[in-house]
Enzyme design. Structure first.
Site, PDB file in Angstrom:
ATOM      1  N   ARG A   1       0.976  -1.117   0.200  1.00 50.48           N
ATOM      2  CA  ARG A   1       0.238  -0.162   0.134  1.00 50.48           C
ATOM      3  C   ARG A   1       0.707   1.709  -0.272  1.00 50.48           C
ATOM      4  O   ARG A   1       1.324   2.058  -0.697  1.00 50.48           O
ATOM      5  CB  ARG A   1      -0.501  -0.050   1.253  1.00 50.48           C
TER       6      ARG A   1
ATOM      7  N   LYS B   1     -18.362 -17.192   1.539  1.00 49.65           N
ATOM      8  CA  LYS B   1     -19.126 -16.842   2.551  1.00 49.65           C
ATOM      9  C   LYS B   1     -20.168 -16.605   0.922  1.00 49.65           C
ATOM     10  O   LYS B   1     -19.992 -15.444   0.677  1.00 49.65           O
ATOM     11  CB  LYS B   1     -20.021 -16.666   3.842  1.00 49.65           C
TER      12      LYS B   1
ATOM     13  N   GLY C   1      -9.501  -8.704  -1.362  1.00 47.97           N
ATOM     14  CA  GLY C   1      -8.548 -10.108  -0.176  1.00 47.97           C
ATOM     15  C   GLY C   1      -7.782 -10.618  -0.767  1.00 47.97           C
ATOM     16  O   GLY C   1      -6.902 -10.690  -1.827  1.00 47.97           O
TER      17      GLY C   1
ATOM     18  N   GLY D   1     -12.913  -4.136   0.247  1.00 49.24           N
ATOM     19  CA  GLY D   1     -14.679  -4.028   0.749  1.00 49.24           C
ATOM     20  C   GLY D   1     -14.420  -2.856  -0.476  1.00 49.24           C
ATOM     21  O   GLY D   1     -15.539  -2.334  -1.031  1.00 49.24           O
TER      22      GLY D   1
HETATM   23  P1  AMP Z   1     -13.705 -14.467   0.954  1.00 53.35           P
HETATM   24  O1  AMP Z   1     -12.279 -13.340   2.066  1.00 53.35           O
HETATM   25  O2  AMP Z   1     -15.262 -14.512   1.479  1.00 53.35           O
HETATM   26  O3  AMP Z   1     -13.032 -14.538  -0.265  1.00 53.35           O
HETATM   27  O4  AMP Z   1     -12.849 -15.893   0.934  1.00 53.35           O
HETATM   28  C1  AMP Z   1     -11.564 -16.506   1.329  1.00 53.35           C
HETATM   29  C2  AMP Z   1     -11.307 -17.701   2.387  1.00 53.35           C
HETATM   30  O5  AMP Z   1     -11.997 -18.819   1.675  1.00 53.35           O
HETATM   31  C3  AMP Z   1      -9.904 -18.619   2.514  1.00 53.35           C
HETATM   32  O6  AMP Z   1      -9.067 -18.185   3.524  1.00 53.35           O
HETATM   33  C4  AMP Z   1     -10.539 -19.488   1.907  1.00 53.35           C
HETATM   34  O7  AMP Z   1      -9.397 -20.753   2.209  1.00 53.35           O
HETATM   35  C5  AMP Z   1     -11.456 -19.631   2.354  1.00 53.35           C
HETATM   36  N1  AMP Z   1     -12.178 -21.316   1.014  1.00 53.35           N
HETATM   37  C6  AMP Z   1     -12.330 -20.687  -0.195  1.00 53.35           C
HETATM   38  N2  AMP Z   1     -12.465 -21.911  -0.699  1.00 53.35           N
HETATM   39  C7  AMP Z   1     -13.465 -22.855   0.706  1.00 53.35           C
HETATM   40  C8  AMP Z   1     -13.701 -24.090   0.991  1.00 53.35           C
HETATM   41  N3  AMP Z   1     -14.493 -25.017  -0.455  1.00 53.35           N
HETATM   42  N4  AMP Z   1     -13.998 -24.910   2.566  1.00 53.35           N
HETATM   43  C9  AMP Z   1     -13.962 -23.854   3.295  1.00 53.35           C
HETATM   44  N5  AMP Z   1     -13.116 -22.393   2.837  1.00 53.35           N
HETATM   45  C10 AMP Z   1     -13.415 -22.100   1.832  1.00 53.35           C
END
Ligand code: AMP
Length: 402
Positions: A34, A205, A361, A384
């Site tokens: 950054r 999620k 991220g 974000g």
């Molecule tokens: P996000 O911040 O929502 O983009 O989520 C990223 C995180 O999702 C990373 O730390 C990944 O390890 C996790 N992730 C991706 N695929 C899976 C999965 N199949 N099961 C559990 N965690 C996951």
């Protein structure tokens, strides 16, 4: 030509909002991306005979000190950045211990062309996050012109990111080079995308990504859904997903989203198979499974071989690509194959002339980890902020300047 590139900075005091909220461990900066991202803007003002007053936040001092009384202001101080910034710029960086008060205004007033002053963490004052106009006006008093180069906080209507702009006339407020690059890349994808436009949405999620998917239904031709969030869709479709990640309170929403996409003629691509594991660990036993039939006790931690092939094919035919979120638990070597394959496909499509924007991220962490950051069209610095942009929201930091 943009306002920043044509502006005459000679003799001007530029008040620049940067995002120096860098990770610091044991007093050491562990990732200075950054800071480096803001250097072109700072250097341009300096080489053209202006002086620079930098303001940033670091962490959430007021909130965190309330929760943990053992923390002190020193744990959030931007003074820890001064030496590193000075080394990167190759000149001395002055520092004001308080972003308000006599020291800051005297140092700002005495600043000569070519000199740099960094103000202490703006968030020592709760007025910053509240978007307090008096606080913003006091900060505005330090500079002749205001430059916003902090895309990472553009979605916040804070004093220094948005409210402050009202205290400068239109010719005296502008985006910096980083912000300009971010806004141009994001607008190119959202408003001027060449089709086919594929959005690759992954991560943990569904609930975090629902708004972005809904907004992309208006723009994209194809939406690839991978990562942990895909299993909520499979469960909604009546599949057995074992102990894969699932948000049971989002099943109806997932189903509704698939129907909405169908009605709009947008292709939603779910991974047909997964690499499943008997535990969430690097040394888990693994095998491949169809996503409608994952055995009890097993969980999908990466997309499978067939899904990789499907997704590669879609990506390779795309002219515009937005990628947010990994396809699996790429932090563990055993489950990084899907994310790496998608990264390679995005790179290959970019080489064939597609415009690719990676942001938010963990997908940025993934392209950095695999060494592909300079092989895609644009890697966004805004987590974000980028998400909110693609959710279709007006970002206060952008609106205040435009
Ligand atoms: P996000 O911040 O929502 O983009 O989520 C990223 C995180 O999702 C990373 O730390 C990944 O390890 C996790 N992730 C991706 N695929 C899976 C999965 N199949 N099961 C559990 N965690 C996951």
């Amino acid at each position: 030509m943009s306002k920043f590139s044509t502006f005459d900075f000679s003799g001007k005091k530029a008040l620049i909002r940067v995002d120096f909220n860098v990770p610091i461990k044991d007093g050491k900066i562990t990732d200075d991306t950054r800071i480096k991202a803001a250097l072109p803007t700072i250097q341009k003002v300096l080489t053209e005979g202006g002086s620079v007053i930098l303001m940033s936040h670091w962490g959430r001092p007021v909130k965190d000190m309330e929760k943990k009384p053992e923390l002190t202001k020193a744990d959030f101080s931007l003074s820890r950045i001064v030496d590193h910034l000075a080394a990167l710029l190759g000149i001395e960086v002055q520092f004001a211990d308080d972003c308000l008060g006599a020291e800051a205004s005297e140092k700002a007033a005495a600043l000569q062309p070519g000199q740099v002053l960094l103000l202490e963490n703006l968030r020592y004052y709760k007025e910053e996050e509240k978007g307090d106009a008096d606080f913003a006006e006091k900060l505005a008093g330090y500079g002749d012109i205001y430059i916003n180069d902090a895309f990472g906080t553009a979605h916040r209507a804070h004093a220094s990111t948005a409210v402050i702009a009202q205290f400068f006339d239109t010719p005296a407020k502008m985006f910096g080079l980083l912000m300009e690059g971010e806004v141009t890349a994001a607008q190119k994808v959202l408003s001027q995308s060449e089709q086919p436009f594929t959005a690759i949405i992954g991560g943990a999620k569904v609930s975090d990504k629902i708004l972005i998917i809904e907004n992309l239904l208006e723009k994209a031709t194809d939406i690839i859904i991978g990562g942990g969030m895909a299993y909520t869709f499979y469960k909604a479709l009546g599949g057995d997903i074992g102990s894969s990640l699932c948000e049971d309170d989002r099943l109806d929403m997932a189903k509704a989203l698939l129907e909405k996409a169908k009605a709009k003629g947008v292709n939603i691509h779910l991974p047909v198979d997964s690499l499943i594991a008997d535990k969430f660990a690097p040394d888990a036993q693994t095998k491949e499974a169809d996503n409608m039939h994952i055995e009890a006790g097993w969980m999908g931690l990466d997309i499978g071989t067939k899904a990789i092939e499907d997704f590669k094919h879609i990506v390779s035919n795309s002219r515009t690509i937005l990628w947010n979120g990994p396809m699996g638990v790429f932090e563990m070597e055993a489950f990084q194959k899907g994310t790496k394959a998608i990264a390679e496909a995005v790179v290959a499509a970019t080489e064939k002339g597609a415009f690719s924007l990676v942001g938010g991220g963990d997908s940025v962490a993934a392209v950095n980890k695999f060494g592909f950051a300079d092989k895609v069209s644009y890697v966004s610095t805004g987590g974000g902020a980028l998400l909110e942009f693609f959710e279709g929201k007006v970002l206060p930091g952008i609106a205040a300047i435009q």
